[in-house]
Motif scaffolding. Structure first.
Motif, PDB file in Angstrom:
ATOM      1  N   ARG A   1       0.863  -1.179   0.000  1.00 49.30           N
ATOM      2  CA  ARG A   1       0.000   0.000   0.000  1.00 49.30           C
ATOM      3  C   ARG A   1       0.893   1.221   0.000  1.00 49.30           C
ATOM      4  O   ARG A   1       1.555   1.503   0.997  1.00 49.30           O
ATOM      5  CB  ARG A   1      -0.890  -0.003   1.235  1.00 49.30           C
TER       6      ARG A   1
ATOM      7  N   SER B   1      -8.283  -5.132   7.049  1.00 43.82           N
ATOM      8  CA  SER B   1      -9.373  -5.937   7.610  1.00 43.82           C
ATOM      9  C   SER B   1      -9.215  -7.419   7.260  1.00 43.82           C
ATOM     10  O   SER B   1      -9.886  -7.919   6.362  1.00 43.82           O
ATOM     11  CB  SER B   1     -10.720  -5.431   7.070  1.00 43.82           C
TER      12      SER B   1
ATOM     13  N   TRP C   1     -16.479 -16.742   9.257  1.00 38.45           N
ATOM     14  CA  TRP C   1     -15.111 -16.378   9.666  1.00 38.45           C
ATOM     15  C   TRP C   1     -15.093 -15.613  10.992  1.00 38.45           C
ATOM     16  O   TRP C   1     -14.132 -15.727  11.764  1.00 38.45           O
ATOM     17  CB  TRP C   1     -14.396 -15.587   8.557  1.00 38.45           C
TER      18      TRP C   1
ATOM     19  N   GLY D   1     -14.905  -4.357  10.037  1.00 35.81           N
ATOM     20  CA  GLY D   1     -16.292  -3.907   9.952  1.00 35.81           C
ATOM     21  C   GLY D   1     -17.127  -4.844   9.104  1.00 35.81           C
ATOM     22  O   GLY D   1     -16.623  -5.467   8.160  1.00 35.81           O
TER      23      GLY D   1
ATOM     24  N   ALA E   1     -21.125  -5.069   7.262  1.00 36.18           N
ATOM     25  CA  ALA E   1     -22.514  -4.672   7.009  1.00 36.18           C
ATOM     26  C   ALA E   1     -23.376  -5.905   6.753  1.00 36.18           C
ATOM     27  O   ALA E   1     -24.593  -5.775   6.621  1.00 36.18           O
ATOM     28  CB  ALA E   1     -22.574  -3.720   5.825  1.00 36.18           C
ATOM     29  N   GLY E   2     -22.746  -7.040   6.686  1.00 36.30           N
ATOM     30  CA  GLY E   2     -23.480  -8.289   6.531  1.00 36.30           C
ATOM     31  C   GLY E   2     -24.058  -8.701   7.872  1.00 36.30           C
ATOM     32  O   GLY E   2     -23.528  -9.568   8.574  1.00 36.30           O
TER      33      GLY E   2
ATOM     34  N   SER F   1      -6.109  -4.361   0.566  1.00 37.04           N
ATOM     35  CA  SER F   1      -6.659  -3.885  -0.703  1.00 37.04           C
ATOM     36  C   SER F   1      -6.065  -2.528  -1.073  1.00 37.04           C
ATOM     37  O   SER F   1      -5.448  -1.851  -0.244  1.00 37.04           O
ATOM     38  CB  SER F   1      -8.180  -3.772  -0.582  1.00 37.04           C
TER      39      SER F   1
ATOM     40  N   ARG G   1      -6.601   1.397  -3.218  1.00 38.37           N
ATOM     41  CA  ARG G   1      -7.574   2.480  -3.188  1.00 38.37           C
ATOM     42  C   ARG G   1      -7.580   3.227  -4.522  1.00 38.37           C
ATOM     43  O   ARG G   1      -6.590   3.225  -5.257  1.00 38.37           O
ATOM     44  CB  ARG G   1      -7.238   3.486  -2.074  1.00 38.37           C
TER      45      ARG G   1
END
Ligand SMILES: Cc1cc2nc3c(=O)[nH]c(=O)nc-3n(C[C@H](O)[C@H](O)[C@H](O)COP(=O)(O)O)c2cc1C
Length: 197
Positions: free
Chosen positions: A5, A20, A79, A128, A130-131, A175, A177
């Motif tokens: 990164r 994450s 997980w 985090g 949202a699932g 990941s 950006r």
């Protein structure tokens, strides 16, 4: 493609080093550690200092953890069951039922980032989610109507990617950006809005 990164401009390394993962080590997270992480969240900024964030947590091995785990969608449950602690972040939509708090979700997001960076500083990871079974959460946790469920968070010590099933193991990497120049406008909007590839 390299997984390094590299920021477009020099920034404190905590921002690029935080990520994450989904693999957790079989190492307990204590109540004190969770409270320390939440202490950082408490000091987040919020509109008019209304501090609309609310947190529900459980540590693995205790019944609250299993309750929170049951509120995740099956993909996350798979997980996140190995995390040391689970959390639901909710936000207050209005204190008096008449004046809405316009920034309640934005403020809760600030608190999430604060707790994520505090976790990172402590050698923990915060992931985090949202699932979440959004309809079930208020019933199971006894939330009043003026609390909105925002997201869940899995916290723990990062584990070995080899512990994950194949599909997740391949994704277990930091990941990238969108370049900053696609996000920033000096003055008026230009160009087009594109989803990240
Ligand atoms: C609000 C929010 C919801 C997310 N929901 C999920 C989720 O349900 N399941 C999951 O595996 N990851 C989830 N993520 C993790 C994101 O996919 C991840 O943060 C993103 O890909 C950026 O990667 P990084 O956090 O490793 O830098 C979520 C993250 C955020 C902030």
């Amino acid at each position: 493609m390299s997984n390094a990164r590299t920021p477009d401009h020099p920034i404190d390394p905590q921002f690029t080093e935080r990520w994450s993962p989904r693999a957790f080590a079989d190492k307990p997270v204590t109540h004190e550690q969770v409270l320390t992480v939440l202490e950082a969240a408490r000091w987040a900024p919020s509109g008019s200092n209304l501090q609309p964030w609310r947190f529900f947590y459980g540590v693995r091995g205790e019944p609250e953890f299993d309750t929170l785990l049951s509120l995740l969608v099956p993909f996350n449950e798979g997980w996140a069951r190995n995390a040391g602690a689970l959390m639901i972040i909710a936000s207050v939509t209005s204190y008096d039922g008449t004046r809405p708090i316009r920034t309640h979700s934005f403020d809760a997001g600030s608190a999430f980032m604060s707790l994520s960076l505090q976790a990172h500083a402590m050698g923990l990871v915060a992931h985090g989610m949202a699932g979440v079974e959004y309809d079930k959460v208020p019933l199971v946790l006894g939330m009043p109507d003026n609390l909105q469920v925002e997201a869940a968070v899995a916290i723990g010590y990062q584990g070995d990617a080899a512990s994950l099933p194949d599909a997740l193991r391949q994704r277990e990497t930091p990941s990238q950006r969108v370049p900053l120049d696609e996000l920033v406008f000096k003055g008026r909007f230009k160009g087009e809005i594109k989803a990240p590839v």
